[in-house]
Design a protein around this motif. Sequence first.
Motif, PDB file in Angstrom:
ATOM      1  N   ASN A   1      -0.802  36.758 -29.817  1.00  0.00           N
ATOM      2  CA  ASN A   1      -1.711  37.161 -30.891  1.00  0.00           C
ATOM      3  C   ASN A   1      -2.956  36.301 -30.949  1.00  0.00           C
ATOM      4  OD1 ASN A   1       0.057  39.163 -31.690  1.00  0.00           O
ATOM      5  ND2 ASN A   1       1.072  37.897 -33.224  1.00  0.00           N
ATOM      6  N   ALA A   2      -2.837  35.056 -30.498  1.00  0.00           N
ATOM      7  CA  ALA A   2      -3.972  34.142 -30.574  1.00  0.00           C
ATOM      8  C   ALA A   2      -4.760  34.049 -29.275  1.00  0.00           C
ATOM      9  CB  ALA A   2      -3.489  32.749 -30.960  1.00  0.00           C
ATOM     10  N   ALA A   3      -4.287  34.703 -28.244  1.00  0.00           N
ATOM     11  CA  ALA A   3      -4.914  34.562 -26.923  1.00  0.00           C
ATOM     12  C   ALA A   3      -6.355  35.035 -26.909  1.00  0.00           C
ATOM     13  CB  ALA A   3      -4.115  35.327 -25.879  1.00  0.00           C
ATOM     14  N   SER A   4      -6.699  35.988 -27.771  1.00  0.00           N
ATOM     15  CA  SER A   4      -8.053  36.543 -27.764  1.00  0.00           C
ATOM     16  C   SER A   4      -8.931  35.977 -28.877  1.00  0.00           C
ATOM     17  CB  SER A   4      -7.986  38.071 -27.909  1.00  0.00           C
ATOM     18  OG  SER A   4      -7.341  38.430 -29.119  1.00  0.00           O
ATOM     19  N   LEU A   5      -8.495  34.893 -29.525  1.00  0.00           N
ATOM     20  CA  LEU A   5      -9.311  34.297 -30.579  1.00  0.00           C
ATOM     21  C   LEU A   5     -10.608  33.748 -29.997  1.00  0.00           C
ATOM     22  CD1 LEU A   5      -6.726  32.301 -32.706  1.00  0.00           C
ATOM     23  CD2 LEU A   5      -7.896  34.404 -33.324  1.00  0.00           C
ATOM     24  N   PRO A   6     -11.715  33.794 -30.766  1.00  0.00           N
ATOM     25  CA  PRO A   6     -12.992  33.253 -30.283  1.00  0.00           C
ATOM     26  C   PRO A   6     -12.843  31.796 -29.849  1.00  0.00           C
ATOM     27  CG  PRO A   6     -13.304  34.476 -32.321  1.00  0.00           C
ATOM     28  CD  PRO A   6     -11.811  34.372 -32.105  1.00  0.00           C
ATOM     29  N   GLY A   7     -13.377  31.490 -28.678  1.00  0.00           N
ATOM     30  CA  GLY A   7     -13.321  30.127 -28.178  1.00  0.00           C
ATOM     31  C   GLY A   7     -12.023  29.779 -27.474  1.00  0.00           C
TER      32      GLY A   7
ATOM     33  N   ILE B   1      -9.715  20.213 -29.692  1.00  0.00           N
ATOM     34  CA  ILE B   1     -10.358  21.478 -30.082  1.00  0.00           C
ATOM     35  C   ILE B   1     -11.283  21.274 -31.290  1.00  0.00           C
ATOM     36  CG2 ILE B   1      -8.603  22.998 -29.122  1.00  0.00           C
ATOM     37  CD1 ILE B   1      -7.430  23.270 -31.937  1.00  0.00           C
ATOM     38  N   ASN B   2     -11.718  20.010 -31.470  1.00  0.00           N
ATOM     39  CA  ASN B   2     -12.710  19.670 -32.499  1.00  0.00           C
ATOM     40  C   ASN B   2     -12.269  20.048 -33.908  1.00  0.00           C
ATOM     41  OD1 ASN B   2     -14.619  18.689 -30.525  1.00  0.00           O
ATOM     42  ND2 ASN B   2     -15.096  20.836 -30.049  1.00  0.00           N
ATOM     43  N   MET B   3     -11.023  19.730 -34.234  1.00  0.00           N
ATOM     44  CA  MET B   3     -10.515  19.944 -35.578  1.00  0.00           C
ATOM     45  C   MET B   3      -9.917  18.638 -36.089  1.00  0.00           C
ATOM     46  SD  MET B   3      -8.606  23.676 -35.233  1.00  0.00           S
ATOM     47  CE  MET B   3      -8.417  23.898 -37.003  1.00  0.00           C
ATOM     48  N   ASN B   4      -9.832  18.511 -37.421  1.00  0.00           N
ATOM     49  CA  ASN B   4      -9.127  17.349 -37.943  1.00  0.00           C
ATOM     50  C   ASN B   4      -7.631  17.656 -37.995  1.00  0.00           C
ATOM     51  OD1 ASN B   4      -8.375  18.516 -40.565  1.00  0.00           O
ATOM     52  ND2 ASN B   4     -10.550  18.313 -41.105  1.00  0.00           N
ATOM     53  N   LYS B   5      -6.830  16.626 -38.193  1.00  0.00           N
ATOM     54  CA  LYS B   5      -5.373  16.755 -38.108  1.00  0.00           C
ATOM     55  C   LYS B   5      -4.818  17.772 -39.096  1.00  0.00           C
ATOM     56  CE  LYS B   5      -1.210  13.968 -38.919  1.00  0.00           C
ATOM     57  NZ  LYS B   5      -0.712  12.596 -39.194  1.00  0.00           N
ATOM     58  N   ALA B   6      -5.238  17.711 -40.347  1.00  0.00           N
ATOM     59  CA  ALA B   6      -4.703  18.608 -41.376  1.00  0.00           C
ATOM     60  C   ALA B   6      -5.067  20.059 -41.095  1.00  0.00           C
ATOM     61  CB  ALA B   6      -5.217  18.188 -42.755  1.00  0.00           C
ATOM     62  N   ALA B   7      -6.333  20.300 -40.717  1.00  0.00           N
ATOM     63  CA  ALA B   7      -6.773  21.664 -40.428  1.00  0.00           C
ATOM     64  C   ALA B   7      -6.054  22.223 -39.209  1.00  0.00           C
ATOM     65  CB  ALA B   7      -8.291  21.690 -40.215  1.00  0.00           C
ATOM     66  N   PHE B   8      -5.851  21.357 -38.201  1.00  0.00           N
ATOM     67  CA  PHE B   8      -5.153  21.806 -37.000  1.00  0.00           C
ATOM     68  C   PHE B   8      -3.717  22.208 -37.313  1.00  0.00           C
ATOM     69  CE2 PHE B   8      -2.156  20.536 -33.628  1.00  0.00           C
ATOM     70  CZ  PHE B   8      -2.465  21.523 -32.700  1.00  0.00           C
ATOM     71  N   CYS B   9      -3.014  21.401 -38.107  1.00  0.00           N
ATOM     72  CA  CYS B   9      -1.619  21.708 -38.446  1.00  0.00           C
ATOM     73  C   CYS B   9      -1.506  23.046 -39.161  1.00  0.00           C
ATOM     74  CB  CYS B   9      -1.029  20.604 -39.314  1.00  0.00           C
ATOM     75  SG  CYS B   9      -0.724  19.060 -38.424  1.00  0.00           S
TER      76      CYS B   9
ATOM     77  N   TYR C   1      -3.720  25.547 -38.998  1.00  0.00           N
ATOM     78  CA  TYR C   1      -4.117  26.581 -38.032  1.00  0.00           C
ATOM     79  C   TYR C   1      -2.967  26.915 -37.076  1.00  0.00           C
ATOM     80  CZ  TYR C   1      -5.981  28.034 -33.464  1.00  0.00           C
ATOM     81  OH  TYR C   1      -6.173  28.656 -32.258  1.00  0.00           O
ATOM     82  N   PHE C   2      -2.351  25.872 -36.516  1.00  0.00           N
ATOM     83  CA  PHE C   2      -1.315  26.089 -35.513  1.00  0.00           C
ATOM     84  C   PHE C   2      -0.096  26.777 -36.134  1.00  0.00           C
ATOM     85  CE2 PHE C   2       2.027  25.088 -32.486  1.00  0.00           C
ATOM     86  CZ  PHE C   2       1.381  25.248 -31.269  1.00  0.00           C
ATOM     87  N   LYS C   3       0.302  26.340 -37.319  1.00  0.00           N
ATOM     88  CA  LYS C   3       1.471  26.936 -37.985  1.00  0.00           C
ATOM     89  C   LYS C   3       1.189  28.389 -38.366  1.00  0.00           C
ATOM     90  CE  LYS C   3       5.602  26.609 -39.824  1.00  0.00           C
ATOM     91  NZ  LYS C   3       5.895  25.724 -40.958  1.00  0.00           N
ATOM     92  N   LYS C   4      -0.025  28.691 -38.805  1.00  0.00           N
ATOM     93  CA  LYS C   4      -0.375  30.061 -39.191  1.00  0.00           C
ATOM     94  C   LYS C   4      -0.321  31.004 -37.990  1.00  0.00           C
ATOM     95  CE  LYS C   4      -4.083  32.828 -41.277  1.00  0.00           C
ATOM     96  NZ  LYS C   4      -5.451  32.804 -41.862  1.00  0.00           N
ATOM     97  N   ILE C   5      -0.796  30.530 -36.840  1.00  0.00           N
ATOM     98  CA  ILE C   5      -0.880  31.385 -35.655  1.00  0.00           C
ATOM     99  C   ILE C   5       0.467  31.530 -34.955  1.00  0.00           C
ATOM    100  CG2 ILE C   5      -1.893  31.623 -33.344  1.00  0.00           C
ATOM    101  CD1 ILE C   5      -3.824  32.247 -35.623  1.00  0.00           C
TER     102      ILE C   5
ATOM    103  N   TYR D   1       3.441  22.080 -34.382  1.00  0.00           N
ATOM    104  CA  TYR D   1       3.000  21.710 -33.044  1.00  0.00           C
ATOM    105  C   TYR D   1       4.116  21.013 -32.280  1.00  0.00           C
ATOM    106  CZ  TYR D   1       0.865  19.478 -29.108  1.00  0.00           C
ATOM    107  OH  TYR D   1       0.600  19.072 -27.822  1.00  0.00           O
ATOM    108  N   PHE D   2       4.889  20.149 -32.959  1.00  0.00           N
ATOM    109  CA  PHE D   2       5.931  19.408 -32.242  1.00  0.00           C
ATOM    110  C   PHE D   2       7.115  20.291 -31.862  1.00  0.00           C
ATOM    111  CE2 PHE D   2       3.613  15.729 -33.912  1.00  0.00           C
ATOM    112  CZ  PHE D   2       3.484  15.007 -32.735  1.00  0.00           C
ATOM    113  N   GLN D   3       7.331  21.372 -32.583  1.00  0.00           N
ATOM    114  CA  GLN D   3       8.313  22.355 -32.123  1.00  0.00           C
ATOM    115  C   GLN D   3       7.843  22.973 -30.808  1.00  0.00           C
ATOM    116  OE1 GLN D   3       8.373  24.736 -35.780  1.00  0.00           O
ATOM    117  NE2 GLN D   3      10.567  24.342 -35.971  1.00  0.00           N
ATOM    118  N   PHE D   4       6.557  23.311 -30.759  1.00  0.00           N
ATOM    119  CA  PHE D   4       5.947  23.872 -29.557  1.00  0.00           C
ATOM    120  C   PHE D   4       6.003  22.867 -28.401  1.00  0.00           C
ATOM    121  CE2 PHE D   4       1.870  23.950 -27.162  1.00  0.00           C
ATOM    122  CZ  PHE D   4       2.026  25.136 -26.475  1.00  0.00           C
ATOM    123  N   LEU D   5       5.675  21.607 -28.693  1.00  0.00           N
ATOM    124  CA  LEU D   5       5.694  20.569 -27.662  1.00  0.00           C
ATOM    125  C   LEU D   5       7.106  20.366 -27.122  1.00  0.00           C
ATOM    126  CD1 LEU D   5       4.046  18.430 -26.120  1.00  0.00           C
ATOM    127  CD2 LEU D   5       4.579  16.826 -27.980  1.00  0.00           C
TER     128      LEU D   5
END
Length: 291
Positions: A177-183, A211-219, A221-225, A230-234
């Motif tokens: 679902n996220a593969a076609s996101l801008p950037g 990806i030029n994001m801060n830690k809170a915003a990244f967490c 973003y990643f959980k929403k998508i 992230y650590f489950q993914f890792l």
Amino acid sequence: MKSILLNKINNSIQNSFIIHPKIYHQAYSLWHHHKEYEVLYFVKNSGTAYVGDKIIPYHGGTLMLFCADLPHMFVPNLNSDDSLNNSIDAYVLHFSEEMIRTMIENIPEFKSINKLFNNWKRGMVFNNIENNEAFFKLMIEINEVDNYKRILLFFDLLNHLEQNKSFDFIASSGYVNAASLPGGRLEKVYDYSINNFNDSSICLEKVAQSINMNKAAFCRYFKKITHKTYFQFLNEIRIGNACKVLIEDENKSITDVSFLSRFNNMSYFNRQFKVIMGQSPSTFLKLRNLQ
């Protein structure tokens, strides 16, 4: 690890799709994608398939389906004697989405295949060797005929694939679902993770920075998508690597593999392995030895 776009379809108007034998040498490890859909049958050998955000084993008799633009690559086992010669390892069928969509949208009897194409987006793996051999024979038959017989047999193949329920999805729905996101931010996260998963210093700050994001915003973003942390993914990447090493190197113990995959606690490694793979590392080894 940027995915390379490869052109697969012969531009000749004489063919709507192509089937050809494929040889996967030991050194073959090209992370690529293409605009065509793919049906891939492994005739022999075994190894590791990297598809989207998953790492899975393959062997002779495995059948896989990839949709357009789903990145993948295959690395044969290093101890496979067959990969040293030029005998055929796999048969591949490629076709364009435009060709199939035109027929599905205009011929009511073909619309049932839509379900197959919706499933196809995540990649599919069929492990029932007996069923897969029947698919392979049909692929060979398609390749030996021409004109309208090719199209009839091709849709016969799609129909049988649609009816076969013994498959597993490969890539996660979040990745697709996220593969076609801008950037292509998720692909950058994946590339960074696959290249640094065994780095003990990997952390949320570094991944977010990639990806030029801060830690809170990244967490968030990643959980929403992806619907996972992230650590489950890792951990999925690390366990995938552990499976790869266990399959390829019989001299490595479970403890060795745990530390190579950056799990510094055996109890935690065993627990994560069972959560992700549905079995313990020791059971996985027993199944490997039976192949």
